[in-house]
Motif scaffolding. Structure first.
Motif, PDB file in Angstrom:
ATOM      1  N   ARG A  46       0.857  -1.172   0.000  1.00  0.00           N
ATOM      2  CA  ARG A  46       0.000   0.000   0.000  1.00  0.00           C
ATOM      3  C   ARG A  46       0.896   1.225   0.000  1.00  0.00           C
ATOM      4  O   ARG A  46       2.024   1.170   0.486  1.00  0.00           O
ATOM      5  N   MET A  47       0.392   2.319  -0.536  1.00  0.00           N
ATOM      6  CA  MET A  47       1.233   3.505  -0.682  1.00  0.00           C
ATOM      7  C   MET A  47       0.372   4.751  -0.673  1.00  0.00           C
ATOM      8  O   MET A  47      -0.842   4.699  -0.903  1.00  0.00           O
ATOM      9  N   ARG A  48       1.008   5.882  -0.393  1.00  0.00           N
ATOM     10  CA  ARG A  48       0.342   7.167  -0.611  1.00  0.00           C
ATOM     11  C   ARG A  48       0.510   7.545  -2.076  1.00  0.00           C
ATOM     12  O   ARG A  48       1.614   7.412  -2.631  1.00  0.00           O
ATOM     13  N   PRO A  49      -0.535   8.013  -2.713  1.00  0.00           N
ATOM     14  CA  PRO A  49      -0.389   8.495  -4.091  1.00  0.00           C
ATOM     15  C   PRO A  49       0.555   9.690  -4.128  1.00  0.00           C
ATOM     16  O   PRO A  49       0.891  10.280  -3.096  1.00  0.00           O
ATOM     17  N   SER A 109       1.500   7.621 -15.496  1.00  0.00           N
ATOM     18  CA  SER A 109       0.994   8.868 -14.919  1.00  0.00           C
ATOM     19  C   SER A 109       1.552   9.101 -13.521  1.00  0.00           C
ATOM     20  O   SER A 109       1.885  10.224 -13.150  1.00  0.00           O
ATOM     21  N   GLY A 110       1.650   8.027 -12.710  1.00  0.00           N
ATOM     22  CA  GLY A 110       2.172   8.167 -11.362  1.00  0.00           C
ATOM     23  C   GLY A 110       3.606   8.661 -11.348  1.00  0.00           C
ATOM     24  O   GLY A 110       3.982   9.491 -10.513  1.00  0.00           O
ATOM     25  N   LEU A 111       4.417   8.161 -12.282  1.00  0.00           N
ATOM     26  CA  LEU A 111       5.802   8.606 -12.358  1.00  0.00           C
ATOM     27  C   LEU A 111       5.900  10.007 -12.958  1.00  0.00           C
ATOM     28  O   LEU A 111       6.732  10.819 -12.535  1.00  0.00           O
ATOM     29  N   ARG A 161       5.285   7.272  -0.425  1.00  0.00           N
ATOM     30  CA  ARG A 161       4.578   7.661  -1.637  1.00  0.00           C
ATOM     31  C   ARG A 161       4.978   6.747  -2.797  1.00  0.00           C
ATOM     32  O   ARG A 161       6.018   6.081  -2.767  1.00  0.00           O
ATOM     33  N   PHE A 162       4.148   6.767  -3.836  1.00  0.00           N
ATOM     34  CA  PHE A 162       4.384   5.896  -4.989  1.00  0.00           C
ATOM     35  C   PHE A 162       5.784   6.084  -5.561  1.00  0.00           C
ATOM     36  O   PHE A 162       6.485   5.113  -5.853  1.00  0.00           O
TER      37      PHE A 162
END
Length: 342
Positions: free
Chosen positions: A40-43, A101-103, A70-71
């Motif tokens: 699990r992670m924070r966006p 998109s996350g990166l 975070r991611f």
């Protein structure tokens, strides 16, 4: 069997792909799951609000990941687990889009990945009224108890791909794609500062956070108040049927499909049709012998196919499917994942 790959599944905090809050991975060697991982992670910062709809689906709340990395901080571990493997995902356009998109909004580079979409393969190799993960897993004989648990969904995706390879007498991903006459798709790598992907630009532009293909704020921010607004308003009119985009990616799950919409959508139906056409689909206004995909609004989920909560168009689809027409039912959420909407 030299069937080697890593299956991946993400859950997101909100309608923006770049808001991952959970990931599951299953590493397969020789057609057998040999290792699993999940986090699990924070966006990413400023993209980390949790929308009610997403939490209702996967059960993860902001407070559940408040102390998680975070991611962008976690991705080196995720990337190390994947290594040089081909990635498999059920609706790969979404999960590969989450990585990109996350990166991008984290201001980080992204590696290139070859990938397999088990939705596409399910359509090719099964005959199901819905190719959503629970239906495809059931057809493959793969247990799936806690759908939307990222680790379990990744494991189910792996099982589906192994089953499809077995049915096609393929001993590797390369053999499978060769037997089906398909080319293995690839998401290209990128570096920070390059133009954002279409999905990221569209999501940020909906709240005025992008100008000329670049984020309006400093790198890694993009959305000033951290809240993605809805980009489209309800518009009940059917609208015209735009022509398919001839330059669309042939590997996209909607490419070449004839798509009909039914029920009340959260986005304007003309906008939904335009987005389908951009991906190479042919939108139409009623179910006919040409229809291959029906997108159902009204909060429909795949399980509704079994309890009878269907529109007239959806009932017509079930009738045609029972007669042997290759036709599939999608929820609006599955459709939006495919076209990059929120």
């Amino acid at each position: 069997m030299a069937l080697d790959f890593t299956a991946i599944d993400f859950e997101t905090a909100n309608g923006f792909r770049g808001s991952p809050c959970s990931v599951g991975l299953s590493k397969v060697r020789g057609g057998v799951v040999v290792e699993e991982a999940s986090w699990r992670m924070r966006p990413p910062e400023n993209h980390d609000h949790f929308e009610y709809h997403n939490t209702r689906i996967h059960g993860i709340r902001a407070q559940d990941v408040a102390d998680a990395p975070r991611f962008g901080e976690l991705f080196p571990e995720i990337g190390a687990f994947i290594g040089g493997d081909i990635l498999a995902a059920h609706n790969a356009a979404f999960d590969l889009g989450v990585i990109r998109s996350g990166l991008e909004v984290s201001g980080l580079p992204g590696p290139a990945y070859e990938y397999v979409c088990t939705v596409m393969l399910s359509r090719r190799c099964y005959s199901l009224v819905s190719n959503s993960l629970p239906y495809a897993a059931q057809e493959a004989g793969v247990p799936l108890i806690n759908h939307h648990d990222a680790a379990e969904d990744a494991r189910a995706c792996a099982g589906i791909l192994v089953d499809i390879a077995r049915r096609n007498n393929a001993n590797s991903i390369a053999e499978l794609y060769l037997s089906l006459g398909l080319a293995l798709p690839k998401q290209q790598g990128f570096r920070p500062g390059e133009t954002f992907s279409k999905q990221t630009i569209a999501a940020l532009a909906s709240v005025g956070a992008v100008r000329d293909g670049a984020p309006a704020g400093r790198p890694g921010v993009g959305i000033g108040d951290g809240v993605l607004g809805r980009a489209w308003n309800n518009w009940p009119e059917e609208g015209s049927n735009p022509v398919p985009n001839p330059a669309a990616e042939p590997g996209h799950p909607l490419f070449g499909q004839t798509v009909v919409f039914t029920g009340e959508l959260a986005i304007a139906r003309p906008e939904a049709k335009q987005r389908a056409a951009e991906m190479g689909a042919r939108p139409e206004s009623r179910v006919t012998g040409r229809t291959t995909v029906l997108v159902v609004g009204d909060g429909f989920v795949a399980g509704d196919l079994r309890n009878g909560r269907l529109t007239g168009k959806a009932k017509r689809v079930l009738e045609l499917h029972s007669r042997g027409q290759q036709i599939e039912v999608l929820s609006e959420g599955e459709f939006l994942q495919m076209v990059g909407g929120s």
